[in-house]
Design a protein around this motif. Sequence first.
Motif, short mmCIF file in Angstrom:
data_model
loop_
_atom_site.label_atom_id
_atom_site.label_comp_id
_atom_site.label_asym_id
_atom_site.label_seq_id
_atom_site.Cartn_x
_atom_site.Cartn_y
_atom_site.Cartn_z
N ILE A 49 -13.19 -26.79 36.87
CA ILE A 49 -12.53 -26.51 35.59
C ILE A 49 -13.62 -26.43 34.52
CG2 ILE A 49 -10.88 -27.29 33.86
CD1 ILE A 49 -9.47 -28.89 36.02
N HIS A 50 -13.74 -25.28 33.91
CA HIS A 50 -14.75 -25.11 32.85
C HIS A 50 -14.38 -25.91 31.61
CE1 HIS A 50 -16.27 -21.01 34.55
NE2 HIS A 50 -16.84 -22.04 35.14
N CYS A 51 -15.39 -26.32 30.88
CA CYS A 51 -15.18 -26.94 29.58
C CYS A 51 -14.74 -25.86 28.59
CB CYS A 51 -16.47 -27.59 29.08
SG CYS A 51 -17.08 -28.92 30.14
N GLY A 52 -14.32 -26.31 27.42
CA GLY A 52 -13.94 -25.38 26.36
C GLY A 52 -14.93 -25.47 25.21
N VAL A 53 -14.63 -24.76 24.15
CA VAL A 53 -15.42 -24.84 22.92
C VAL A 53 -14.44 -24.81 21.75
CG1 VAL A 53 -15.74 -22.32 22.83
CG2 VAL A 53 -17.32 -23.83 21.59
N ASP A 54 -14.73 -25.61 20.74
CA ASP A 54 -13.88 -25.67 19.55
C ASP A 54 -14.29 -24.55 18.60
OD1 ASP A 54 -12.42 -26.25 17.31
OD2 ASP A 54 -12.92 -28.39 17.27
N ALA A 55 -13.77 -23.37 18.84
CA ALA A 55 -14.17 -22.19 18.07
C ALA A 55 -13.87 -22.35 16.59
CB ALA A 55 -13.48 -20.95 18.62
N GLY A 56 -12.77 -22.99 16.27
CA GLY A 56 -12.41 -23.18 14.87
C GLY A 56 -13.42 -24.02 14.12
N PHE A 57 -13.95 -25.04 14.78
CA PHE A 57 -14.94 -25.92 14.13
C PHE A 57 -16.24 -25.17 13.85
CE2 PHE A 57 -18.55 -28.86 14.53
CZ PHE A 57 -18.29 -29.69 13.45
N PHE A 58 -16.74 -24.44 14.84
CA PHE A 58 -18.05 -23.81 14.68
C PHE A 58 -18.01 -22.53 13.84
CE2 PHE A 58 -18.75 -26.55 18.35
CZ PHE A 58 -19.93 -27.18 17.96
N SER A 59 -16.82 -21.94 13.70
CA SER A 59 -16.71 -20.72 12.89
C SER A 59 -16.21 -21.00 11.48
CB SER A 59 -15.76 -19.73 13.57
OG SER A 59 -14.45 -20.26 13.65
N GLN A 60 -15.99 -22.28 11.15
CA GLN A 60 -15.47 -22.62 9.83
C GLN A 60 -16.40 -22.14 8.73
OE1 GLN A 60 -15.97 -26.93 8.66
NE2 GLN A 60 -16.69 -27.11 10.77
N LYS A 61 -15.83 -21.83 7.58
CA LYS A 61 -16.63 -21.39 6.45
C LYS A 61 -17.46 -22.56 5.92
CE LYS A 61 -13.70 -17.57 4.92
NZ LYS A 61 -12.93 -16.97 3.80
N MET A 62 -18.75 -22.31 5.79
CA MET A 62 -19.67 -23.35 5.34
C MET A 62 -20.33 -22.92 4.03
SD MET A 62 -19.60 -25.56 7.93
CE MET A 62 -21.05 -26.56 7.61
N GLU A 63 -20.82 -23.90 3.29
CA GLU A 63 -21.58 -23.60 2.08
C GLU A 63 -23.02 -23.32 2.49
OE1 GLU A 63 -21.03 -26.26 -1.18
OE2 GLU A 63 -18.93 -26.62 -0.68
N LEU A 64 -23.24 -22.11 2.99
CA LEU A 64 -24.51 -21.78 3.61
C LEU A 64 -25.67 -21.80 2.62
CD1 LEU A 64 -23.38 -18.87 5.98
CD2 LEU A 64 -23.63 -21.31 6.50
N VAL A 65 -25.43 -21.41 1.39
CA VAL A 65 -26.50 -21.42 0.39
C VAL A 65 -27.01 -22.83 0.17
CG1 VAL A 65 -27.08 -20.98 -2.02
CG2 VAL A 65 -25.70 -19.32 -0.75
N LYS A 66 -26.10 -23.80 0.12
CA LYS A 66 -26.51 -25.20 -0.08
C LYS A 66 -27.33 -25.71 1.10
CE LYS A 66 -22.92 -26.80 -3.26
NZ LYS A 66 -21.85 -27.81 -3.50
N ILE A 67 -26.90 -25.35 2.32
CA ILE A 67 -27.65 -25.78 3.50
C ILE A 67 -29.03 -25.14 3.51
CG2 ILE A 67 -27.71 -25.71 6.03
CD1 ILE A 67 -25.64 -27.64 4.99
#
Length: 248
Positions: A49-67
């Motif tokens: 059984i393959h693992c999954g990935v939390d696509a919603g978490f990693f694709s969430q909108k981030m404050e990229l300029v601040k990072i």
Amino acid sequence: SFNLWEKSYIKTVYRRILQKADAVIAVSNFSKGEFLKFFPQMADKTTVIHCGVDAGFFSQKMELVKIKEKYKLGNFFLFVGNFKKHKNIKNLTEAFKRLLVNFSDGVELIIIGSVKNLLHAEDRAILKQDKIRLLENISDAELPAFYQLAKAFVFPSFYEGFGSPPLEAMAAGCPVIASQAASIPEVCKDAVYYINPYDVNQITEAMRNFLENEPLRQEYVRKGKNHIENLTWEKSIAQHMQVIERLI
């Protein structure tokens, strides 16, 4: 990589567990094959059984300029993981050094992980090179931003039982360069740009391609996003429940 005492302990514990186990779940066909080399008697009881990935978490909108401002980020390649030998950090950093011959001012290698596995001075020295930065205390909340900002995620591992970081990168819209080794082709299919992890020049050339060829980057961004649609935790949980219900 284990010493004799560790190997003896693991073999003893596994044998005792497997005498009582009604089922074994492996995270990949590769892992199942490796497991059955040592415990072939469990073949009929082992399910993949393959693992999954939390696509919603990693694709969430981030404050990229601040990072970007906080960590002073420009163009960079990314590695996320531990520093055990099979992760192949040595060849990754050597490949990046060769890349710098032509891109000395415009790119960095960001490594997110902990140096606790680098016990020897020569190993620690690998990370003390120009344009290579180790970030040890990145929070889970900030991690998606690094994937989203990277030119590419580079995963030159020699050996993986599953390998979740490439899937996390795909979910974040980051193209992936990865080893054609162990479980990685099974898990990632055609959604990553494959390299031979033993060939430093090939790793360098892959990174060069992702710097110079934006259409190539976007092709693997698209492939990654399409691929992870089938690798959800909901699907993985449902398959686990089928095994459990069968046993009950």
